[in-house]
Design a protein around this motif. Structure first.
Motif, PDB file in Angstrom:
ATOM      1  N   GLY A 102       0.784  -1.232   0.000  1.00  0.00           N
ATOM      2  CA  GLY A 102       0.000   0.000   0.000  1.00  0.00           C
ATOM      3  C   GLY A 102       0.810   1.273   0.000  1.00  0.00           C
ATOM      4  O   GLY A 102       0.374   2.291  -0.524  1.00  0.00           O
ATOM      5  N   ILE A 103       1.985   1.232   0.622  1.00  0.00           N
ATOM      6  CA  ILE A 103       2.805   2.450   0.659  1.00  0.00           C
ATOM      7  C   ILE A 103       4.262   2.124   0.327  1.00  0.00           C
ATOM      8  O   ILE A 103       4.712   0.991   0.510  1.00  0.00           O
ATOM      9  CB  ILE A 103       2.733   3.172   2.034  1.00  0.00           C
ATOM     10  N   THR A 104       4.977   3.127  -0.096  1.00  0.00           N
ATOM     11  CA  THR A 104       6.371   2.977  -0.509  1.00  0.00           C
ATOM     12  C   THR A 104       7.255   2.318   0.559  1.00  0.00           C
ATOM     13  O   THR A 104       7.990   1.377   0.242  1.00  0.00           O
ATOM     14  CB  THR A 104       6.941   4.349  -0.932  1.00  0.00           C
ATOM     15  N   ALA A 126       2.012   1.211  -4.237  1.00  0.00           N
ATOM     16  CA  ALA A 126       3.090   2.157  -3.945  1.00  0.00           C
ATOM     17  C   ALA A 126       3.666   2.749  -5.239  1.00  0.00           C
ATOM     18  O   ALA A 126       3.763   2.060  -6.256  1.00  0.00           O
ATOM     19  CB  ALA A 126       4.182   1.471  -3.144  1.00  0.00           C
ATOM     20  N   ALA A 127       4.081   4.032  -5.188  1.00  0.00           N
ATOM     21  CA  ALA A 127       4.309   4.751  -6.438  1.00  0.00           C
ATOM     22  C   ALA A 127       5.534   5.663  -6.458  1.00  0.00           C
ATOM     23  O   ALA A 127       5.616   6.580  -7.270  1.00  0.00           O
ATOM     24  CB  ALA A 127       3.052   5.556  -6.779  1.00  0.00           C
ATOM     25  N   LEU A 145       4.762   8.687  -9.301  1.00  0.00           N
ATOM     26  CA  LEU A 145       4.435  10.105  -9.127  1.00  0.00           C
ATOM     27  C   LEU A 145       5.041  10.983 -10.220  1.00  0.00           C
ATOM     28  O   LEU A 145       4.367  11.888 -10.733  1.00  0.00           O
ATOM     29  CB  LEU A 145       4.812  10.579  -7.726  1.00  0.00           C
ATOM     30  N   TYR A 171       7.503  12.099   2.211  1.00  0.00           N
ATOM     31  CA  TYR A 171       8.178  10.805   2.017  1.00  0.00           C
ATOM     32  C   TYR A 171       8.215  10.527   0.515  1.00  0.00           C
ATOM     33  O   TYR A 171       7.733  11.338  -0.276  1.00  0.00           O
ATOM     34  CB  TYR A 171       7.505   9.695   2.836  1.00  0.00           C
ATOM     35  N   PRO A 173       6.896   9.236  -2.374  1.00  0.00           N
ATOM     36  CA  PRO A 173       6.069   9.704  -3.490  1.00  0.00           C
ATOM     37  C   PRO A 173       5.876  11.216  -3.497  1.00  0.00           C
ATOM     38  O   PRO A 173       5.829  11.840  -4.568  1.00  0.00           O
ATOM     39  CB  PRO A 173       4.734   8.977  -3.281  1.00  0.00           C
ATOM     40  N   PHE A 223       0.173  16.738  -3.394  1.00  0.00           N
ATOM     41  CA  PHE A 223       0.174  15.277  -3.376  1.00  0.00           C
ATOM     42  C   PHE A 223       0.000  14.824  -1.927  1.00  0.00           C
ATOM     43  O   PHE A 223       0.795  15.201  -1.053  1.00  0.00           O
ATOM     44  CB  PHE A 223       1.467  14.626  -3.900  1.00  0.00           C
ATOM     45  N   PRO A 225      -1.217  10.878  -0.006  1.00  0.00           N
ATOM     46  CA  PRO A 225      -1.579   9.516  -0.385  1.00  0.00           C
ATOM     47  C   PRO A 225      -3.079   9.275  -0.338  1.00  0.00           C
ATOM     48  O   PRO A 225      -3.785   9.924   0.439  1.00  0.00           O
ATOM     49  CB  PRO A 225      -0.849   8.645   0.647  1.00  0.00           C
ATOM     50  N   SER A 226      -3.521   8.359  -1.163  1.00  0.00           N
ATOM     51  CA  SER A 226      -4.915   7.941  -1.223  1.00  0.00           C
ATOM     52  C   SER A 226      -5.487   7.837   0.181  1.00  0.00           C
ATOM     53  O   SER A 226      -4.894   7.224   1.067  1.00  0.00           O
ATOM     54  CB  SER A 226      -4.978   6.563  -1.903  1.00  0.00           C
ATOM     55  N   ASP A 253      -4.498  11.502  -6.691  1.00  0.00           N
ATOM     56  CA  ASP A 253      -4.623  10.958  -5.331  1.00  0.00           C
ATOM     57  C   ASP A 253      -5.512  11.860  -4.472  1.00  0.00           C
ATOM     58  O   ASP A 253      -6.119  11.395  -3.509  1.00  0.00           O
ATOM     59  CB  ASP A 253      -3.232  10.858  -4.673  1.00  0.00           C
ATOM     60  N   PHE A 303      -8.144   4.250  -8.149  1.00  0.00           N
ATOM     61  CA  PHE A 303      -6.936   3.827  -8.888  1.00  0.00           C
ATOM     62  C   PHE A 303      -6.205   2.692  -8.178  1.00  0.00           C
ATOM     63  O   PHE A 303      -5.490   1.918  -8.815  1.00  0.00           O
ATOM     64  CB  PHE A 303      -6.009   5.023  -9.136  1.00  0.00           C
TER      65      PHE A 303
HETATM   66  C1  PHB Z   1       3.069   5.428  -1.754  1.00  0.00           C
HETATM   67  O1  PHB Z   1       3.306   5.328  -0.545  1.00  0.00           O
HETATM   68  O2  PHB Z   1       3.900   5.094  -2.613  1.00  0.00           O
HETATM   69  C2  PHB Z   1       1.744   5.938  -2.193  1.00  0.00           C
HETATM   70  C3  PHB Z   1       0.621   5.742  -1.399  1.00  0.00           C
HETATM   71  C4  PHB Z   1      -0.604   6.252  -1.808  1.00  0.00           C
HETATM   72  C5  PHB Z   1      -0.692   6.953  -3.004  1.00  0.00           C
HETATM   73  C6  PHB Z   1       0.419   7.127  -3.796  1.00  0.00           C
HETATM   74  C7  PHB Z   1       1.643   6.630  -3.393  1.00  0.00           C
HETATM   75  O3  PHB Z   1      -1.885   7.453  -3.387  1.00  0.00           O
END
Ligand code: PHB
Length: 394
Positions: A102-104, A126-127, A145, A171, A173, A223, A225-226, A253, A303
């Motif tokens: 879910g997260i980086t 994660a992006a 991102l 952090y 993204p 930006f 996170p979702s 996001d 997404f």
């Molecule tokens: C990330 O932690 O990589 C992340 C999480 C939620 C997002 C985009 C990136 O919407």
């Protein structure tokens, strides 16, 4: 003679009995899906699990003669937990693929386990650009991102937005979004007058938004996170920043389809860039959205759901096409090879897993929040085709 026969038969039976569970196990293809099912990122877990289950319901749970088993684990979005769960899934459950993330920080914490165990790790959420470089076993079906941020930096100066303040989660993204948006905007003759960063966990946007109000840029680029977008939107509107002439722009996001409908009419007109909108007007997407909503009490896919749905497609197709001898289970390397270069139509549009980078190449859309049939949607009004992650060339 009799006695020998009996012993042989007993031995054969015993061998058979012990071989049976082994055989049954050998025929099960296991996907370890690690997601934040509780905590700050819970909506991501809910969306991706629902999408993975929808994919299986639509495509069956047998592929190339193997039974697919989905093992879902909740990492509560804490990277130490993600790594521990991945270790257990690899060592005890002997999963064939690790997926989710879910997260980086969760993806980065787990990448060494993928490398050591030669297990493909499919990043569905994660992006941060660099994640695919953390292990040669990482394949990504979400987005990056940099990929979505530059489109907005091309659009903004052509639409009267020259002076921008950026506000990002502090952090991976967020830092990617900040850097690539700023570089591109500057290249296009615009100016980022201030770059603000908010803590990733339990952010309080109020003091940052107050600062933005005082700075009075043409637009605020965001930006988060979702799951955090609704809080930004609420406080942006409460402070009357739109009335003060400051436009809200950002990556998709912020106007997340999971929350958008509850944001209210104040969100109307907000322009974002992203790779997926539930309003994407393709036949495949309409089918996907309807099936997802039907299976999940009306929940609209966002997404994250699409990253999960396409990740399952990449895994299924890899199992179907991986090189194996006879009926053996494909190795992690064979699966990885079969993931590279996949090209197919996703609910978001055509996507491609770049064989060199193992990252997703996809169309990026500019969208504006509009009301359709009484509901808020991110309506696409422009597209940049086949965007590779710009982060990879740096
Ligand atoms: C990330 O932690 O990589 C992340 C999480 C939620 C997002 C985009 C990136 O919407």
């Amino acid at each position: 003679m009799k006695r020998r026969n009996f012993t042989a038969a007993a031995l054969a039976a015993a061998t058979f009995a012990t071989a049976l569970p082994a055989l049954a196990q050998d025929n099960t293809f296991k996907i370890g899906l690690i997601l934040p099912m509780t905590g700050q990122q819970a909506s991501t877990g809910r969306q991706i699990e629902a999408a993975a289950r929808l994919y299986m319901a639509q495509n069956g749970d047998t592929v190339a003669g193997k039974k697919i088993q989905l093992i879902v684990k909740d990492d509560t979005s804490l990277p130490d937990a993600t790594r521990r769960l991945a270790q257990e899934l690899v060592v005890n459950d002997k999963v064939n693929v690790l997926a989710g993330f879910g997260i980086t920080p969760s993806a980065l914490a787990t990448a060494p386990i993928a490398t050591q165990s030669k297990t493909p790790l499919v990043v569905m959420a994660a992006a941060t650009s660099s994640i695919t470089q953390a292990s040669p076993y990482v394949v990504r079906t979400s987005f990056t991102l940099p990929q979505v941020s530059v489109a907005l930096a091309d659009w903004a100066p052509k639409n009267g937005i020259k002076k921008v303040v950026t506000l990002v989660s502090d952090y991976g993204p967020g830092l990617d979004a900040e850097k690539f948006f700023k570089e591109r905007l500057t290249f296009n003759g615009g100016l980022v007058t201030e770059s603000l960063r908010v803590p990733m966990r339990n952010p309080d946007f109020a003091p940052f938004l107050q600062k933005v109000r005082d700075l009075k840029p043409d637009a605020l680029f965001v930006f988060v996170p979702s799951g955090a977008g609704a809080a930004v939107m609420k406080q942006f509107l409460e402070r009357g920043m739109d009335k003060a002439g400051i436009k809200l722009i950002g990556t998709g996001d912020v106007t997340d389809d999971d929350q958008l409908n509850d944001m209210g009419d104040g969100a109307l007109g907000v322009v974002t860039s992203h790779h997926y909108s539930a309003a994407h007007p393709s036949a495949l997407n309409k089918k996907f959205v309807a099936a997802f909503e039907k299976a999940n009490k009306g929940l609209r896919p966002n997404f994250m759901a699409v990253g999960g749905y396409d990740g399952m497609r990449v895994i299924y197709e890899a199992l179907r096409t991986a090189k194996v001898t006879g009926k053996a289970m494909p190795s992690g390397d064979a699966l990885l090879d079969a993931m590279k270069g996949q090209i197919f139509e996703s609910p978001r549009g055509k996507i491609f897993i770049d064989a060199q980078t193992r990252d997703v190449v996809q169309d990026v859309y500019l969208r504006k929040v509009e009301k359709k049939d009484g509901q808020l949607f991110n309506v696409e009004f422009d597209v940049i085709k086949d965007v590779k992650d710009p982060g990879k060339t740096k």
